[in-house]
Design an enzyme around this catalytic site. Structure first.
Site, PDB file in Angstrom:
ATOM      1  N   LYS A 105      -4.805  -6.506   3.137  1.00 16.85           N
ATOM      2  CA  LYS A 105      -4.713  -5.349   2.229  1.00 16.85           C
ATOM      3  C   LYS A 105      -6.102  -4.928   1.753  1.00 16.85           C
ATOM      4  O   LYS A 105      -6.413  -3.749   1.649  1.00 16.85           O
ATOM      5  CB  LYS A 105      -3.808  -5.693   1.031  1.00 16.85           C
ATOM      6  CG  LYS A 105      -3.806  -4.665  -0.104  1.00 16.85           C
ATOM      7  CD  LYS A 105      -3.238  -3.344   0.353  1.00 16.85           C
ATOM      8  CE  LYS A 105      -2.949  -2.299  -0.696  1.00 16.85           C
ATOM      9  NZ  LYS A 105      -3.656  -2.192  -1.913  1.00 16.85           N
ATOM     10  N   SER A 157       0.824  -1.201   0.000  1.00 14.11           N
ATOM     11  CA  SER A 157       0.000   0.000   0.000  1.00 14.11           C
ATOM     12  C   SER A 157       0.858   1.251   0.000  1.00 14.11           C
ATOM     13  O   SER A 157       1.944   1.263   0.554  1.00 14.11           O
ATOM     14  CB  SER A 157      -0.907   0.008   1.228  1.00 14.11           C
ATOM     15  OG  SER A 157      -1.636   1.220   1.237  1.00 14.11           O
ATOM     16  N   HIS A 167      -7.715  -3.081   4.518  1.00 15.83           N
ATOM     17  CA  HIS A 167      -7.095  -1.750   4.549  1.00 15.83           C
ATOM     18  C   HIS A 167      -7.802  -0.819   3.564  1.00 15.83           C
ATOM     19  O   HIS A 167      -8.172   0.310   3.904  1.00 15.83           O
ATOM     20  CB  HIS A 167      -5.599  -1.848   4.204  1.00 15.83           C
ATOM     21  CG  HIS A 167      -4.972  -0.531   3.852  1.00 15.83           C
ATOM     22  ND1 HIS A 167      -5.165   0.076   2.617  1.00 15.83           N
ATOM     23  CD2 HIS A 167      -4.202   0.322   4.554  1.00 15.83           C
ATOM     24  CE1 HIS A 167      -4.537   1.239   2.606  1.00 15.83           C
ATOM     25  NE2 HIS A 167      -3.934   1.410   3.766  1.00 15.83           N
ATOM     26  N   ASN A 168      -7.992  -1.296   2.346  1.00 17.18           N
ATOM     27  CA  ASN A 168      -8.621  -0.447   1.334  1.00 17.18           C
ATOM     28  C   ASN A 168     -10.066  -0.140   1.698  1.00 17.18           C
ATOM     29  O   ASN A 168     -10.551   0.962   1.453  1.00 17.18           O
ATOM     30  CB  ASN A 168      -8.549  -1.113  -0.036  1.00 17.18           C
ATOM     31  CG  ASN A 168      -7.159  -1.016  -0.641  1.00 17.18           C
ATOM     32  OD1 ASN A 168      -6.171  -0.950   0.091  1.00 17.18           O
ATOM     33  ND2 ASN A 168      -7.052  -1.018  -1.951  1.00 17.18           N
ATOM     34  N   GLU A 180     -10.050   2.507   4.195  1.00 14.36           N
ATOM     35  CA  GLU A 180      -9.703   3.749   3.487  1.00 14.36           C
ATOM     36  C   GLU A 180     -10.969   4.391   2.892  1.00 14.36           C
ATOM     37  O   GLU A 180     -11.180   5.599   3.007  1.00 14.36           O
ATOM     38  CB  GLU A 180      -8.692   3.392   2.399  1.00 14.36           C
ATOM     39  CG  GLU A 180      -8.283   4.493   1.459  1.00 14.36           C
ATOM     40  CD  GLU A 180      -7.386   3.924   0.329  1.00 14.36           C
ATOM     41  OE1 GLU A 180      -6.414   3.197   0.629  1.00 14.36           O
ATOM     42  OE2 GLU A 180      -7.684   4.193  -0.847  1.00 14.36           O
TER      43      GLU A 180
END
Ligand code: NBP
Length: 479
Positions: free
Chosen positions: A182, A128, A185-186, A189
Protein backbone atom coordinates in the site's frame (compact mmCIF):
# COMPACT_ATOMS: atom_id res chain seq x y z
CA UNK A 1 -22.98 -13.72 18.89
CA UNK A 2 -24.56 -13.05 15.53
CA UNK A 3 -22.11 -10.95 13.51
CA UNK A 4 -19.56 -12.58 11.18
CA UNK A 5 -17.55 -9.35 10.97
CA UNK A 6 -17.15 -6.20 13.05
CA UNK A 7 -15.82 -2.69 12.42
CA UNK A 8 -14.23 -0.54 15.14
CA UNK A 9 -13.85 3.16 14.29
CA UNK A 10 -16.76 4.77 12.51
CA UNK A 11 -15.32 7.97 11.10
CA UNK A 12 -15.62 8.39 7.35
CA UNK A 13 -13.56 5.33 6.31
CA UNK A 14 -14.90 2.93 8.93
CA UNK A 15 -18.56 3.81 8.48
CA UNK A 16 -18.30 3.54 4.70
CA UNK A 17 -16.53 0.19 4.96
CA UNK A 18 -19.18 -1.03 7.43
CA UNK A 19 -21.93 0.01 5.01
CA UNK A 20 -20.15 -1.75 2.15
CA UNK A 21 -19.85 -4.94 4.25
CA UNK A 22 -23.44 -4.81 5.45
CA UNK A 23 -24.83 -4.41 1.95
CA UNK A 24 -23.29 -7.75 0.84
CA UNK A 25 -25.28 -10.95 1.00
CA UNK A 26 -24.44 -13.10 4.01
CA UNK A 27 -22.76 -10.44 6.19
CA UNK A 28 -24.01 -9.32 9.58
CA UNK A 29 -21.86 -6.42 10.72
CA UNK A 30 -21.17 -5.39 14.30
CA UNK A 31 -20.10 -1.76 14.75
CA UNK A 32 -18.44 0.14 17.57
CA UNK A 33 -16.91 3.57 17.98
CA UNK A 34 -15.30 5.15 21.04
CA UNK A 35 -17.65 8.14 20.82
CA UNK A 36 -21.15 6.70 20.91
CA UNK A 37 -22.72 9.50 18.86
CA UNK A 38 -20.98 8.22 15.73
CA UNK A 39 -22.36 4.70 16.24
CA UNK A 40 -25.87 6.02 16.77
CA UNK A 41 -25.65 8.24 13.72
CA UNK A 42 -24.63 5.34 11.49
CA UNK A 43 -27.43 3.23 12.89
CA UNK A 44 -30.07 5.94 12.43
CA UNK A 45 -29.03 6.79 8.90
CA UNK A 46 -28.87 3.16 7.77
CA UNK A 47 -31.52 1.23 9.63
CA UNK A 48 -31.99 -1.01 6.62
CA UNK A 49 -28.45 -2.45 6.82
CA UNK A 50 -29.09 -4.50 9.98
CA UNK A 51 -26.05 -3.32 11.95
CA UNK A 52 -25.47 -4.84 15.37
CA UNK A 53 -24.42 -1.77 17.31
CA UNK A 54 -22.36 -1.88 20.49
CA UNK A 55 -21.79 0.96 22.93
CA UNK A 56 -18.81 -0.62 24.64
CA UNK A 57 -16.01 -2.98 23.72
CA UNK A 58 -17.38 -5.90 25.78
CA UNK A 59 -20.71 -5.79 23.97
CA UNK A 60 -18.94 -5.46 20.60
CA UNK A 61 -16.80 -8.54 21.21
CA UNK A 62 -19.77 -10.49 22.55
CA UNK A 63 -21.68 -9.81 19.34
CA UNK A 64 -19.03 -11.46 17.12
CA UNK A 65 -19.31 -15.13 16.10
CA UNK A 66 -16.08 -17.17 16.24
CA UNK A 67 -13.54 -16.96 14.87
CA UNK A 68 -14.14 -13.34 15.81
CA UNK A 69 -13.09 -11.00 13.04
CA UNK A 70 -12.82 -7.25 13.61
CA UNK A 71 -11.60 -4.56 11.23
CA UNK A 72 -9.99 -1.59 12.99
CA UNK A 73 -10.42 1.72 11.12
CA UNK A 74 -9.11 4.32 13.52
CA UNK A 75 -6.38 6.92 13.32
CA UNK A 76 -3.03 5.31 12.53
CA UNK A 77 -0.46 5.16 15.36
CA UNK A 78 -1.48 5.39 19.01
CA UNK A 79 -5.24 5.11 18.41
CA UNK A 80 -4.70 1.89 16.48
CA UNK A 81 -2.45 0.44 19.20
CA UNK A 82 -5.05 1.29 21.85
CA UNK A 83 -7.92 -0.36 20.01
CA UNK A 84 -5.85 -3.43 19.13
CA UNK A 85 -4.99 -3.89 22.80
CA UNK A 86 -8.64 -3.57 23.86
CA UNK A 87 -9.61 -6.23 21.33
CA UNK A 88 -6.67 -8.50 22.16
CA UNK A 89 -7.61 -8.54 25.83
CA UNK A 90 -11.06 -9.88 24.94
CA UNK A 91 -10.30 -12.08 21.92
CA UNK A 92 -9.42 -15.78 22.16
CA UNK A 93 -6.86 -17.83 20.22
CA UNK A 94 -7.75 -18.09 16.53
CA UNK A 95 -9.62 -14.76 16.43
CA UNK A 96 -8.61 -12.19 13.83
CA UNK A 97 -7.79 -8.49 14.22
CA UNK A 98 -7.55 -6.57 10.95
CA UNK A 99 -5.97 -3.11 10.77
CA UNK A 100 -7.38 -1.34 7.72
CA UNK A 101 -5.79 2.03 8.53
CA UNK A 102 -2.73 3.58 6.91
CA UNK A 103 -0.20 1.95 9.22
CA UNK A 104 3.55 2.08 8.82
CA UNK A 105 4.41 -1.49 7.78
CA UNK A 106 7.11 -1.67 10.48
CA UNK A 107 4.33 -1.20 13.07
CA UNK A 108 2.33 -3.92 11.34
CA UNK A 109 5.24 -6.36 11.57
CA UNK A 110 5.66 -5.53 15.26
CA UNK A 111 1.94 -5.90 15.99
CA UNK A 112 1.64 -9.15 14.05
CA UNK A 113 4.51 -10.75 15.94
CA UNK A 114 3.22 -9.62 19.33
CA UNK A 115 -0.32 -10.84 18.68
CA UNK A 116 0.89 -14.14 17.23
CA UNK A 117 2.61 -14.77 20.59
CA UNK A 118 -0.82 -14.39 22.16
CA UNK A 119 -2.43 -16.84 19.72
CA UNK A 120 -4.23 -14.16 17.71
CA UNK A 121 -4.14 -13.44 13.99
CA UNK A 122 -3.26 -9.92 12.98
CA UNK A 123 -3.84 -8.80 9.41
CA UNK A 124 -2.43 -5.41 8.40
CA UNK A 125 -4.41 -4.42 5.33
CA UNK A 126 -3.86 -1.63 2.88
CA UNK A 127 -7.14 -0.15 1.70
CA UNK A 128 -7.01 2.28 -1.19
CA UNK A 129 -9.66 4.39 -2.83
CA UNK A 130 -10.53 6.90 -0.12
CA UNK A 131 -14.07 7.34 1.17
CA UNK A 132 -15.68 6.51 -2.13
CA UNK A 133 -13.70 3.31 -2.50
CA UNK A 134 -14.45 2.19 1.06
CA UNK A 135 -18.16 2.51 0.30
CA UNK A 136 -18.36 1.13 -3.22
CA UNK A 137 -15.32 -1.09 -3.60
CA UNK A 138 -11.72 -0.38 -2.67
CA UNK A 139 -8.51 -2.07 -3.76
CA UNK A 140 -7.50 -4.18 -0.76
CA UNK A 141 -3.96 -5.30 0.13
CA UNK A 142 -4.01 -7.68 3.12
CA UNK A 143 -0.96 -9.20 4.79
CA UNK A 144 -1.09 -11.76 7.61
CA UNK A 145 -1.19 -15.54 7.85
CA UNK A 146 -2.67 -18.01 5.35
CA UNK A 147 -5.02 -19.20 8.07
CA UNK A 148 -6.47 -15.73 8.63
CA UNK A 149 -6.83 -15.33 4.87
CA UNK A 150 -9.07 -18.44 4.78
CA UNK A 151 -11.66 -16.63 6.90
CA UNK A 152 -11.05 -13.12 5.70
CA UNK A 153 -10.58 -13.77 1.97
CA UNK A 154 -14.25 -14.36 1.09
CA UNK A 155 -15.35 -11.31 3.11
CA UNK A 156 -12.78 -9.00 1.50
CA UNK A 157 -13.51 -10.41 -1.95
CA UNK A 158 -17.18 -9.52 -1.48
CA UNK A 159 -16.48 -5.82 -0.83
CA UNK A 160 -13.52 -5.14 -3.13
CA UNK A 161 -13.71 -3.25 -6.41
CA UNK A 162 -14.08 -5.47 -9.45
CA UNK A 163 -11.85 -5.05 -12.51
CA UNK A 164 -12.23 -7.24 -15.60
CA UNK A 165 -14.49 -9.54 -13.57
CA UNK A 166 -11.94 -10.08 -10.78
CA UNK A 167 -12.12 -8.69 -7.23
CA UNK A 168 -9.27 -6.24 -6.49
CA UNK A 169 -7.87 -8.11 -3.50
CA UNK A 170 -5.13 -10.67 -3.06
CA UNK A 171 -3.28 -12.09 -0.07
CA UNK A 172 -0.11 -10.06 -0.56
CA UNK A 173 2.18 -11.90 1.87
CA UNK A 174 2.78 -12.38 5.59
CA UNK A 175 2.84 -9.75 8.40
CA UNK A 176 3.58 -6.26 6.98
CA UNK A 177 3.47 -7.15 3.26
CA UNK A 178 0.05 -5.59 2.68
CA UNK A 179 0.91 -2.26 4.27
CA UNK A 180 4.26 -2.24 2.47
CA UNK A 181 2.57 -2.67 -0.90
CA UNK A 182 0.00 0.00 0.00
CA UNK A 183 2.90 2.33 0.81
CA UNK A 184 4.45 1.69 -2.62
CA UNK A 185 1.04 2.24 -4.23
CA UNK A 186 0.90 5.68 -2.65
CA UNK A 187 4.46 6.44 -3.75
CA UNK A 188 3.60 5.54 -7.35
CA UNK A 189 0.52 7.73 -7.02
CA UNK A 190 2.79 10.69 -6.14
CA UNK A 191 4.98 10.04 -9.21
CA UNK A 192 2.00 9.65 -11.55
CA UNK A 193 0.44 12.91 -10.32
CA UNK A 194 3.73 14.79 -10.67
CA UNK A 195 4.18 13.60 -14.27
CA UNK A 196 0.64 14.64 -15.18
CA UNK A 197 1.20 18.01 -13.52
CA UNK A 198 4.43 18.53 -15.51
CA UNK A 199 2.56 17.67 -18.72
CA UNK A 200 -0.07 20.27 -17.92
CA UNK A 201 2.59 22.88 -17.12
CA UNK A 202 4.49 22.29 -20.36
CA UNK A 203 1.32 22.37 -22.45
CA UNK A 204 0.40 25.60 -20.78
CA UNK A 205 3.70 27.48 -20.58
CA UNK A 206 5.28 26.29 -23.82
CA UNK A 207 2.20 25.07 -25.69
CA UNK A 208 0.37 28.29 -24.82
CA UNK A 209 -2.94 26.59 -23.98
CA UNK A 210 -5.27 27.89 -21.28
CA UNK A 211 -6.83 25.36 -18.86
CA UNK A 212 -10.11 25.34 -20.80
CA UNK A 213 -8.31 24.30 -23.95
CA UNK A 214 -6.44 21.55 -22.10
CA UNK A 215 -9.61 19.81 -20.89
CA UNK A 216 -10.04 18.28 -24.34
CA UNK A 217 -6.41 17.17 -24.47
CA UNK A 218 -6.66 15.21 -21.22
CA UNK A 219 -10.07 13.83 -22.22
CA UNK A 220 -8.53 12.59 -25.45
CA UNK A 221 -5.54 11.08 -23.62
CA UNK A 222 -8.03 9.33 -21.39
CA UNK A 223 -9.35 7.46 -24.39
CA UNK A 224 -5.94 6.01 -25.29
CA UNK A 225 -3.20 4.05 -23.53
CA UNK A 226 -2.95 6.71 -20.79
CA UNK A 227 -6.53 6.00 -19.73
CA UNK A 228 -6.62 6.29 -15.95
CA UNK A 229 -8.50 7.74 -13.04
CA UNK A 230 -5.81 10.40 -12.51
CA UNK A 231 -5.99 11.63 -16.12
CA UNK A 232 -9.78 11.63 -15.91
CA UNK A 233 -9.87 13.80 -12.76
CA UNK A 234 -7.21 16.10 -14.26
CA UNK A 235 -9.71 17.05 -16.97
CA UNK A 236 -12.38 17.57 -14.30
CA UNK A 237 -10.16 19.87 -12.22
CA UNK A 238 -9.09 21.89 -15.28
CA UNK A 239 -12.73 22.31 -16.29
CA UNK A 240 -13.74 23.78 -12.94
CA UNK A 241 -14.28 27.54 -12.68
CA UNK A 242 -14.14 29.47 -9.44
CA UNK A 243 -17.59 30.70 -8.45
CA UNK A 244 -16.27 33.97 -6.94
CA UNK A 245 -13.91 35.16 -9.64
CA UNK A 246 -14.96 33.20 -12.72
CA UNK A 247 -11.32 32.20 -13.21
CA UNK A 248 -10.19 28.60 -13.75
CA UNK A 249 -10.07 27.05 -10.27
CA UNK A 250 -6.53 25.79 -10.94
CA UNK A 251 -5.42 29.46 -11.09
CA UNK A 252 -7.08 30.30 -7.79
CA UNK A 253 -5.68 27.36 -5.83
CA UNK A 254 -2.32 28.14 -4.16
CA UNK A 255 0.50 26.25 -5.88
CA UNK A 256 1.82 24.63 -2.68
CA UNK A 257 1.26 20.87 -2.66
CA UNK A 258 0.63 19.12 0.64
CA UNK A 259 1.03 15.49 1.64
CA UNK A 260 0.15 13.11 4.43
CA UNK A 261 3.52 11.42 4.39
CA UNK A 262 3.23 8.06 2.66
CA UNK A 263 5.32 9.31 -0.26
CA UNK A 264 8.07 10.20 2.21
CA UNK A 265 7.84 6.72 3.76
CA UNK A 266 8.21 5.16 0.32
CA UNK A 267 11.35 7.14 -0.41
CA UNK A 268 12.86 6.57 3.04
CA UNK A 269 12.38 2.82 2.77
CA UNK A 270 13.60 2.73 -0.81
CA UNK A 271 16.78 4.56 0.18
CA UNK A 272 17.29 2.07 3.01
CA UNK A 273 16.83 -0.85 0.63
CA UNK A 274 19.07 0.74 -2.03
CA UNK A 275 16.32 0.98 -4.65
CA UNK A 276 16.43 4.08 -6.87
CA UNK A 277 12.82 5.24 -6.92
CA UNK A 278 13.83 8.57 -8.43
CA UNK A 279 10.37 9.15 -9.95
CA UNK A 280 8.72 8.96 -6.55
CA UNK A 281 11.57 10.90 -4.97
CA UNK A 282 11.30 13.77 -7.49
CA UNK A 283 7.55 13.88 -6.86
CA UNK A 284 8.02 14.13 -3.10
CA UNK A 285 10.73 16.79 -3.54
CA UNK A 286 8.66 18.75 -6.07
CA UNK A 287 5.86 19.04 -3.49
CA UNK A 288 8.41 20.16 -0.92
CA UNK A 289 9.86 22.81 -3.28
CA UNK A 290 6.37 24.10 -4.04
CA UNK A 291 5.72 24.52 -0.33
CA UNK A 292 8.62 26.95 0.22
CA UNK A 293 6.96 30.24 -0.73
CA UNK A 294 9.55 32.44 0.97
CA UNK A 295 12.46 30.76 -0.81
CA UNK A 296 10.63 30.84 -4.11
CA UNK A 297 9.87 34.54 -3.75
CA UNK A 298 13.47 35.32 -2.81
CA UNK A 299 14.88 33.53 -5.84
CA UNK A 300 12.30 35.10 -8.14
CA UNK A 301 13.40 38.56 -6.94
CA UNK A 302 17.05 37.66 -7.35
CA UNK A 303 17.04 36.10 -10.84
CA UNK A 304 15.05 38.74 -12.72
CA UNK A 305 13.96 38.00 -16.28
CA UNK A 306 13.48 34.30 -17.09
CA UNK A 307 14.19 32.73 -20.47
CA UNK A 308 11.28 33.23 -22.81
CA UNK A 309 9.64 29.89 -23.51
CA UNK A 310 10.82 28.37 -26.76
CA UNK A 311 8.03 28.36 -29.33
CA UNK A 312 6.13 25.08 -29.27
CA UNK A 313 7.36 22.99 -32.19
CA UNK A 314 5.11 21.01 -34.51
CA UNK A 315 3.66 17.98 -32.73
CA UNK A 316 4.43 19.36 -29.27
CA UNK A 317 1.30 17.93 -27.71
CA UNK A 318 2.06 14.43 -28.98
CA UNK A 319 5.63 14.77 -27.73
CA UNK A 320 4.40 15.64 -24.23
CA UNK A 321 2.09 12.65 -24.33
CA UNK A 322 4.93 10.34 -25.35
CA UNK A 323 7.23 11.78 -22.67
CA UNK A 324 4.51 11.26 -20.08
CA UNK A 325 4.01 7.66 -21.10
CA UNK A 326 7.72 6.81 -21.09
CA UNK A 327 8.28 8.54 -17.74
CA UNK A 328 5.31 6.70 -16.30
CA UNK A 329 6.78 3.37 -17.37
CA UNK A 330 9.97 4.31 -15.50
CA UNK A 331 8.06 5.32 -12.34
CA UNK A 332 6.09 2.07 -12.27
CA UNK A 333 9.19 0.00 -13.05
CA UNK A 334 10.92 1.60 -10.06
CA UNK A 335 7.89 1.02 -7.82
CA UNK A 336 7.80 -2.66 -8.73
CA UNK A 337 11.56 -2.88 -8.12
CA UNK A 338 10.86 -1.63 -4.60
CA UNK A 339 8.25 -4.34 -4.05
CA UNK A 340 10.77 -6.96 -5.17
CA UNK A 341 13.40 -5.55 -2.80
CA UNK A 342 10.91 -5.39 0.08
CA UNK A 343 9.93 -9.00 -0.56
CA UNK A 344 13.56 -10.11 -0.38
CA UNK A 345 14.38 -8.03 2.69
CA UNK A 346 11.31 -9.02 4.72
CA UNK A 347 10.86 -12.54 3.36
CA UNK A 348 7.56 -12.02 1.59
CA UNK A 349 6.63 -14.05 -1.46
CA UNK A 350 4.86 -11.33 -3.45
CA UNK A 351 3.23 -12.09 -6.81
CA UNK A 352 3.94 -8.93 -8.84
CA UNK A 353 1.31 -9.72 -11.46
CA UNK A 354 -1.31 -10.07 -8.73
CA UNK A 355 -0.38 -6.64 -7.36
CA UNK A 356 -0.85 -5.05 -10.80
CA UNK A 357 -4.19 -6.90 -11.06
CA UNK A 358 -5.61 -5.60 -7.78
CA UNK A 359 -4.58 -2.01 -8.62
CA UNK A 360 -6.74 -2.06 -11.77
CA UNK A 361 -9.85 -1.06 -9.84
CA UNK A 362 -10.86 0.84 -6.71
CA UNK A 363 -7.59 2.67 -6.09
CA UNK A 364 -6.24 6.05 -7.13
CA UNK A 365 -3.75 4.70 -9.70
CA UNK A 366 -6.32 2.47 -11.42
CA UNK A 367 -5.59 2.47 -15.14
CA UNK A 368 -5.60 0.51 -18.38
CA UNK A 369 -1.84 0.65 -18.12
CA UNK A 370 -1.87 -1.90 -15.28
CA UNK A 371 -3.18 -4.55 -17.67
CA UNK A 372 0.09 -4.19 -19.57
CA UNK A 373 2.00 -4.83 -16.33
CA UNK A 374 -0.15 -7.87 -15.57
CA UNK A 375 0.71 -9.22 -19.05
CA UNK A 376 4.40 -8.40 -18.63
CA UNK A 377 4.66 -10.51 -15.46
CA UNK A 378 2.62 -13.27 -17.12
CA UNK A 379 5.20 -13.37 -19.92
CA UNK A 380 8.08 -13.42 -17.43
CA UNK A 381 7.55 -13.46 -13.65
CA UNK A 382 11.32 -12.90 -13.20
CA UNK A 383 11.62 -9.72 -15.29
CA UNK A 384 14.72 -7.80 -14.14
CA UNK A 385 12.80 -4.55 -14.77
CA UNK A 386 9.54 -3.68 -16.51
CA UNK A 387 11.65 -1.65 -18.95
CA UNK A 388 12.80 -4.83 -20.73
CA UNK A 389 9.37 -6.38 -21.15
CA UNK A 390 8.88 -6.41 -24.95
CA UNK A 391 5.72 -4.29 -24.79
CA UNK A 392 7.21 -1.59 -22.58
CA UNK A 393 10.61 -1.68 -24.27
CA UNK A 394 8.89 -1.03 -27.58
CA UNK A 395 6.66 1.71 -26.12
CA UNK A 396 9.65 3.51 -24.63
CA UNK A 397 11.69 3.11 -27.83
CA UNK A 398 8.88 4.67 -29.85
CA UNK A 399 8.57 7.59 -27.44
CA UNK A 400 12.29 8.08 -26.82
CA UNK A 401 12.97 10.84 -29.37
CA UNK A 402 9.92 12.81 -28.18
CA UNK A 403 10.97 12.32 -24.56
CA UNK A 404 14.41 13.84 -25.31
CA UNK A 405 12.86 16.77 -27.22
CA UNK A 406 10.56 17.53 -24.28
CA UNK A 407 13.31 17.41 -21.65
CA UNK A 408 15.45 19.61 -23.91
CA UNK A 409 12.80 22.23 -24.58
CA UNK A 410 11.77 22.30 -20.91
CA UNK A 411 15.36 23.00 -19.85
CA UNK A 412 15.85 25.63 -22.56
CA UNK A 413 12.61 27.36 -21.57
CA UNK A 414 13.12 27.37 -17.83
CA UNK A 415 10.09 25.18 -17.21
CA UNK A 416 10.88 22.65 -14.46
CA UNK A 417 10.23 19.05 -15.43
CA UNK A 418 11.99 17.09 -12.68
CA UNK A 419 9.89 13.97 -13.19
CA UNK A 420 10.46 13.80 -16.95
CA UNK A 421 14.16 14.63 -16.76
CA UNK A 422 15.04 12.31 -13.92
CA UNK A 423 13.10 9.44 -15.53
CA UNK A 424 15.09 9.98 -18.72
CA UNK A 425 18.36 10.12 -16.76
CA UNK A 426 17.46 6.85 -15.05
CA UNK A 427 16.70 5.22 -18.40
CA UNK A 428 19.96 6.53 -19.88
CA UNK A 429 21.89 5.31 -16.84
CA UNK A 430 20.60 1.77 -17.23
CA UNK A 431 21.15 1.93 -20.98
CA UNK A 432 24.77 3.22 -20.76
CA UNK A 433 27.60 0.85 -21.45
CA UNK A 434 29.86 2.63 -18.95
CA UNK A 435 28.90 4.90 -16.06
CA UNK A 436 31.17 7.43 -14.33
CA UNK A 437 30.79 5.28 -11.23
CA UNK A 438 34.31 4.08 -12.04
CA UNK A 439 35.61 7.60 -11.36
CA UNK A 440 33.67 7.69 -8.09
CA UNK A 441 35.30 4.41 -7.07
CA UNK A 442 38.66 5.96 -7.89
CA UNK A 443 37.90 9.00 -5.73
CA UNK A 444 36.69 6.81 -2.88
CA UNK A 445 39.84 4.76 -3.08
CA UNK A 446 41.95 7.95 -3.13
CA UNK A 447 40.57 9.54 0.04
CA UNK A 448 39.37 6.53 1.99
CA UNK A 449 41.14 3.42 0.66
CA UNK A 450 37.70 2.04 -0.09
CA UNK A 451 39.16 -0.23 -2.83
CA UNK A 452 37.74 -1.06 -6.25
CA UNK A 453 37.24 -4.00 -8.54
CA UNK A 454 38.76 -4.22 -12.03
CA UNK A 455 37.06 -4.93 -15.35
CA UNK A 456 39.70 -7.44 -16.41
CA UNK A 457 40.27 -9.69 -13.40
CA UNK A 458 38.67 -10.84 -10.17
CA UNK A 459 39.66 -9.46 -6.78
CA UNK A 460 39.71 -6.22 -4.85
CA UNK A 461 42.39 -3.57 -5.41
CA UNK A 462 43.77 -0.40 -3.91
CA UNK A 463 46.17 2.13 -5.34
CA UNK A 464 48.80 3.47 -2.91
CA UNK A 465 47.86 7.08 -3.75
CA UNK A 466 50.00 8.77 -1.12
CA UNK A 467 53.07 6.58 -1.78
CA UNK A 468 54.34 5.43 -5.15
CA UNK A 469 50.85 4.91 -6.67
CA UNK A 470 51.42 1.23 -7.20
CA UNK A 471 48.31 -0.93 -7.25
CA UNK A 472 48.08 -3.64 -4.60
CA UNK A 473 45.64 -6.54 -4.42
CA UNK A 474 43.68 -6.64 -1.18
CA UNK A 475 43.44 -9.87 0.75
CA UNK A 476 39.85 -11.02 1.02
CA UNK A 477 38.60 -10.26 4.53
CA UNK A 478 38.40 -13.29 6.80
CA UNK A 479 35.69 -11.72 8.96
P1 NBP B 1 -9.46 9.19 11.30
O1 NBP B 1 -8.10 8.83 10.87
O2 NBP B 1 -9.86 10.61 11.26
O3 NBP B 1 -9.70 8.64 12.79
C1 NBP B 1 -10.90 8.87 13.47
C2 NBP B 1 -11.36 7.60 14.15
O4 NBP B 1 -10.36 7.12 15.06
C3 NBP B 1 -12.60 7.83 14.98
O5 NBP B 1 -13.42 6.69 14.90
C4 NBP B 1 -12.02 8.02 16.39
O6 NBP B 1 -12.93 7.75 17.41
C5 NBP B 1 -10.96 6.94 16.33
N1 NBP B 1 -9.97 7.03 17.43
C6 NBP B 1 -8.95 7.89 17.61
BR1 NBP B 1 -8.63 9.35 16.57
N2 NBP B 1 -8.22 7.64 18.70
C7 NBP B 1 -8.81 6.56 19.26
C8 NBP B 1 -8.54 5.80 20.43
N3 NBP B 1 -7.50 6.10 21.22
N4 NBP B 1 -9.38 4.78 20.73
C9 NBP B 1 -10.42 4.49 19.95
N5 NBP B 1 -10.71 5.15 18.80
C10 NBP B 1 -9.92 6.18 18.48
O7 NBP B 1 -10.54 8.33 10.49
P2 NBP B 1 -10.65 8.04 8.91
O8 NBP B 1 -10.34 9.23 8.08
O9 NBP B 1 -11.96 7.35 8.75
O10 NBP B 1 -9.48 6.98 8.64
C11 NBP B 1 -9.39 5.74 9.35
C12 NBP B 1 -8.12 5.05 8.94
O11 NBP B 1 -8.15 4.77 7.55
C13 NBP B 1 -6.86 5.88 9.18
O12 NBP B 1 -5.80 5.04 9.56
C14 NBP B 1 -6.57 6.45 7.83
O13 NBP B 1 -5.20 6.78 7.65
C15 NBP B 1 -7.01 5.33 6.92
N6 NBP B 1 -7.35 5.69 5.57
C16 NBP B 1 -7.98 6.84 5.30
C17 NBP B 1 -8.32 7.17 3.99
C18 NBP B 1 -9.07 8.41 3.70
O14 NBP B 1 -9.26 8.71 2.50
N7 NBP B 1 -9.55 9.14 4.70
C19 NBP B 1 -8.00 6.31 2.96
C20 NBP B 1 -7.36 5.14 3.26
C21 NBP B 1 -7.05 4.84 4.57
P3 NBP B 1 -13.82 8.96 18.00
O15 NBP B 1 -14.98 9.11 17.09
O16 NBP B 1 -14.21 8.46 19.36
O17 NBP B 1 -12.94 10.17 18.07
Amino acid sequence: AVANIGVVGLAVMGSNLARNLASREGNTVAVYNRTTARTDQLLNEHEDLGFVAAHDMDAFVASLARPRTAIVMVQAGRGTDAVIEQLAQRFEPGDIIVDGGNADFHDTIRREHALRERGLHFVGTGISGGEEGALNGPSIMPGGSDEAWQTLGPILRSIAAVAEGEPCVTHVGTDGAGHFVKMVHNGIEYADMQLIAESYDLLRRIGGHEPDALVGVFEEWNRGDLESYLIEITAEVLKQRDADTGRPLVDVIRDEAGSKGTGVWTVQNAVGLGVPVSGIGEAVFARAVSSKPAQRAAVQRSVGERPAPAPAPEGFEDDVRAALYASKVVAYAQGFDLIVAGGLAYDWDIDLGAIARIWRGGCIIRAQFLNRIVEAYQRDPQLPTLLVDPYFADAVARGEAAWRRIVGIAAASGVPAPGFSSALAYFDSLASDRLPASLIQGQRDFFGAHTYRRVDREGTFHTLWSQDRREVAQEPSTH
